[in-house]
Write a protein that holds these residues in place. Structure first.
Motif, PDB file in Angstrom:
ATOM      1  N   MET A  50       0.836  -1.121  -0.110  1.00 21.34           N
ATOM      2  CA  MET A  50      -0.094   0.136   0.028  1.00 21.34           C
ATOM      3  C   MET A  50       0.901   1.336  -0.132  1.00 21.34           C
ATOM      4  SD  MET A  50      -2.888   1.657   0.130  1.00 21.34           S
ATOM      5  CE  MET A  50      -3.846   0.155   0.051  1.00 21.34           C
ATOM      6  N   HIS A  51       0.548   2.227  -0.720  1.00 21.67           N
ATOM      7  CA  HIS A  51       1.097   3.151  -0.837  1.00 21.67           C
ATOM      8  C   HIS A  51       0.812   4.375   0.265  1.00 21.67           C
ATOM      9  CE1 HIS A  51       3.108   2.778  -4.795  1.00 21.67           C
ATOM     10  NE2 HIS A  51       1.997   2.329  -5.235  1.00 21.67           N
ATOM     11  N   HIS A  52       1.792   5.202   0.725  1.00 25.00           N
ATOM     12  CA  HIS A  52       1.361   6.258   1.563  1.00 25.00           C
ATOM     13  C   HIS A  52       1.760   7.542   1.022  1.00 25.00           C
ATOM     14  CE1 HIS A  52       2.384   2.896   5.154  1.00 25.00           C
ATOM     15  NE2 HIS A  52       1.149   3.118   4.744  1.00 25.00           N
ATOM     16  N   PHE A  53       0.852   8.560   1.134  1.00 23.74           N
ATOM     17  CA  PHE A  53       0.953   9.657   0.672  1.00 23.74           C
ATOM     18  C   PHE A  53       0.954  10.705   1.748  1.00 23.74           C
ATOM     19  CE2 PHE A  53      -1.394   6.835  -2.040  1.00 23.74           C
ATOM     20  CZ  PHE A  53      -0.680   7.053  -3.260  1.00 23.74           C
ATOM     21  N   TYR A  54       1.605  11.826   1.377  1.00 27.94           N
ATOM     22  CA  TYR A  54       1.907  12.948   2.148  1.00 27.94           C
ATOM     23  C   TYR A  54       1.571  14.293   1.223  1.00 27.94           C
ATOM     24  CZ  TYR A  54       4.250   9.579   5.002  1.00 27.94           C
ATOM     25  OH  TYR A  54       4.559   8.466   5.741  1.00 27.94           O
ATOM     26  N   LEU A  55       0.586  15.196   1.526  1.00 29.26           N
ATOM     27  CA  LEU A  55       0.310  16.382   0.895  1.00 29.26           C
ATOM     28  C   LEU A  55       0.577  17.490   1.726  1.00 29.26           C
ATOM     29  CD1 LEU A  55      -1.219  17.309  -1.621  1.00 29.26           C
ATOM     30  CD2 LEU A  55      -3.414  17.058  -0.774  1.00 29.26           C
ATOM     31  N   HIS A  56       1.522  18.193   0.730  1.00 26.75           N
ATOM     32  CA  HIS A  56       1.956  19.612   1.721  1.00 26.75           C
ATOM     33  C   HIS A  56       1.181  20.598   1.406  1.00 26.75           C
ATOM     34  CE1 HIS A  56       6.266  18.334   2.619  1.00 26.75           C
ATOM     35  NE2 HIS A  56       6.018  17.714   1.668  1.00 26.75           N
ATOM     36  N   GLN A  57       1.124  21.451   2.479  1.00 23.72           N
ATOM     37  CA  GLN A  57       0.251  22.698   2.031  1.00 23.72           C
ATOM     38  C   GLN A  57       1.116  23.791   1.336  1.00 23.72           C
ATOM     39  OE1 GLN A  57      -2.682  23.715   3.629  1.00 23.72           O
ATOM     40  NE2 GLN A  57      -2.605  25.638   2.589  1.00 23.72           N
ATOM     41  N   PRO A  58       0.152  23.904   0.323  1.00 26.47           N
ATOM     42  CA  PRO A  58       1.299  24.972  -0.655  1.00 26.47           C
ATOM     43  C   PRO A  58       1.693  26.201  -0.349  1.00 26.47           C
ATOM     44  CG  PRO A  58      -0.908  24.754  -1.445  1.00 26.47           C
ATOM     45  CD  PRO A  58      -0.918  23.988  -0.335  1.00 26.47           C
ATOM     46  N   GLY A  59       2.839  26.810  -0.813  1.00 28.40           N
ATOM     47  CA  GLY A  59       3.263  27.849  -0.216  1.00 28.40           C
ATOM     48  C   GLY A  59       2.441  28.921  -0.724  1.00 28.40           C
ATOM     49  N   ASN A  60       2.074  29.005  -2.235  1.00 28.41           N
ATOM     50  CA  ASN A  60       1.199  29.814  -2.691  1.00 28.41           C
ATOM     51  C   ASN A  60       0.355  29.121  -3.877  1.00 28.41           C
ATOM     52  OD1 ASN A  60       2.532  30.157  -5.370  1.00 28.41           O
ATOM     53  ND2 ASN A  60       4.201  31.550  -3.981  1.00 28.41           N
ATOM     54  N   LYS A  61      -0.703  29.607  -4.238  1.00 25.62           N
ATOM     55  CA  LYS A  61      -1.649  28.922  -5.103  1.00 25.62           C
ATOM     56  C   LYS A  61      -0.823  28.754  -6.596  1.00 25.62           C
ATOM     57  CE  LYS A  61      -5.904  29.660  -3.351  1.00 25.62           C
ATOM     58  NZ  LYS A  61      -7.379  29.363  -3.341  1.00 25.62           N
ATOM     59  N   ALA A  62       0.037  29.827  -6.876  1.00 24.67           N
ATOM     60  CA  ALA A  62       0.938  29.753  -8.199  1.00 24.67           C
ATOM     61  C   ALA A  62       1.657  28.577  -8.165  1.00 24.67           C
ATOM     62  CB  ALA A  62       1.432  31.086  -8.467  1.00 24.67           C
ATOM     63  N   CYS A  77       0.769  22.353  -5.942  1.00 22.84           N
ATOM     64  CA  CYS A  77       1.127  21.636  -4.632  1.00 22.84           C
ATOM     65  C   CYS A  77       1.812  20.280  -4.866  1.00 22.84           C
ATOM     66  CB  CYS A  77      -0.381  21.162  -3.854  1.00 22.84           C
ATOM     67  SG  CYS A  77      -1.225  19.855  -4.643  1.00 22.84           S
ATOM     68  N   VAL A  78       2.507  19.783  -3.784  1.00 22.79           N
ATOM     69  CA  VAL A  78       3.470  18.696  -3.992  1.00 22.79           C
ATOM     70  C   VAL A  78       2.865  17.642  -2.980  1.00 22.79           C
ATOM     71  CG1 VAL A  78       5.511  17.827  -3.272  1.00 22.79           C
ATOM     72  CG2 VAL A  78       5.233  20.197  -4.284  1.00 22.79           C
ATOM     73  N   LEU A  79       2.670  16.659  -3.671  1.00 26.82           N
ATOM     74  CA  LEU A  79       2.132  15.245  -3.097  1.00 26.82           C
ATOM     75  C   LEU A  79       3.550  14.383  -3.172  1.00 26.82           C
ATOM     76  CD1 LEU A  79      -0.160  13.399  -1.985  1.00 26.82           C
ATOM     77  CD2 LEU A  79      -0.300  12.642  -4.312  1.00 26.82           C
ATOM     78  N   VAL A  80       3.730  13.963  -1.838  1.00 21.90           N
ATOM     79  CA  VAL A  80       4.963  12.885  -1.634  1.00 21.90           C
ATOM     80  C   VAL A  80       4.165  11.637  -1.666  1.00 21.90           C
ATOM     81  CG1 VAL A  80       6.814  12.098  -0.412  1.00 21.90           C
ATOM     82  CG2 VAL A  80       6.246  14.589  -0.341  1.00 21.90           C
ATOM     83  N   SER A  81       4.907  10.539  -2.752  1.00 23.97           N
ATOM     84  CA  SER A  81       4.239   9.332  -2.858  1.00 23.97           C
ATOM     85  C   SER A  81       5.380   8.044  -2.323  1.00 23.97           C
ATOM     86  CB  SER A  81       3.634   8.930  -3.843  1.00 23.97           C
ATOM     87  OG  SER A  81       3.248   7.736  -4.238  1.00 23.97           O
ATOM     88  N   ASP A  82       5.547   7.684  -1.243  1.00 24.62           N
ATOM     89  CA  ASP A  82       6.452   6.373  -1.275  1.00 24.62           C
ATOM     90  C   ASP A  82       7.858   7.342  -1.547  1.00 24.62           C
ATOM     91  OD1 ASP A  82       4.856   4.621  -0.213  1.00 24.62           O
ATOM     92  OD2 ASP A  82       4.596   3.791  -2.296  1.00 24.62           O
ATOM     93  N   GLY A  83       8.119   8.451  -0.872  1.00 26.54           N
ATOM     94  CA  GLY A  83       9.363   9.041  -0.959  1.00 26.54           C
ATOM     95  C   GLY A  83       9.487   9.974  -2.143  1.00 26.54           C
ATOM     96  N   LYS A  84       8.689   9.918  -3.366  1.00 26.72           N
ATOM     97  CA  LYS A  84       8.829  10.607  -4.326  1.00 26.72           C
ATOM     98  C   LYS A  84       8.097  11.781  -4.524  1.00 26.72           C
ATOM     99  CE  LYS A  84      10.087   6.050  -6.449  1.00 26.72           C
ATOM    100  NZ  LYS A  84       9.618   4.943  -7.399  1.00 26.72           N
ATOM    101  N   PRO A  85       8.491  12.977  -4.874  1.00 28.38           N
ATOM    102  CA  PRO A  85       7.491  14.180  -4.904  1.00 28.38           C
ATOM    103  C   PRO A  85       6.780  14.166  -6.170  1.00 28.38           C
ATOM    104  CG  PRO A  85       9.643  14.777  -5.283  1.00 28.38           C
ATOM    105  CD  PRO A  85       9.780  13.253  -4.793  1.00 28.38           C
TER     106      PRO A  85
END
Length: 94
Positions: free
Chosen positions: A1-13, A16-24
């Motif tokens: 099963m993959h684990h995901f981490y969704l960062h809060q974006p610094g700004n909308k422009a 956003c970055v989603l980290v999936s098993d260590g890969k952004p």
């Protein structure tokens, strides 16, 4: 099963970055990133109630959610989101 981490974006422009098993992975917005997570969960056969994603809120706190994006009542997923792991692909988005 993959684990995901969704960062809060610094700004909308910046998207956003989603980290999936260590890969952004970069997405244009959080909605696109969450749609990707939902598709992957069902492809991988995730079960309801199983924590699959930690989402960083605008307050800087991380919260765990299951494959339905319902709040998970247990512990956060193991740490795997690294601020320095953010590297866009050649297009800047996935």
């Amino acid at each position: 099963m993959h684990h995901f981490y969704l960062h809060q974006p610094g700004n909308k422009a910046s998207g956003c970055v989603l980290v999936s098993d260590g890969k952004p992975l970069r997405f244009r917005n959080r909605k696109d990133a969450l749609s990707y997570v939902m598709r992957r969960c069902y492809q991988d056969g995730a079960t309801e109630g199983e924590p699959v994603i930690n989402i960083e809120g605008s307050d800087g706190r991380w919260r765990a959610f299951d494959c339905r994006l319902m709040p998970y009542k247990g512990e956060l997923l193991p740490s795997g989101a690294s601020d320095d792991a953010v590297a866009p692909d050649s297009t800047g988005f996935h």
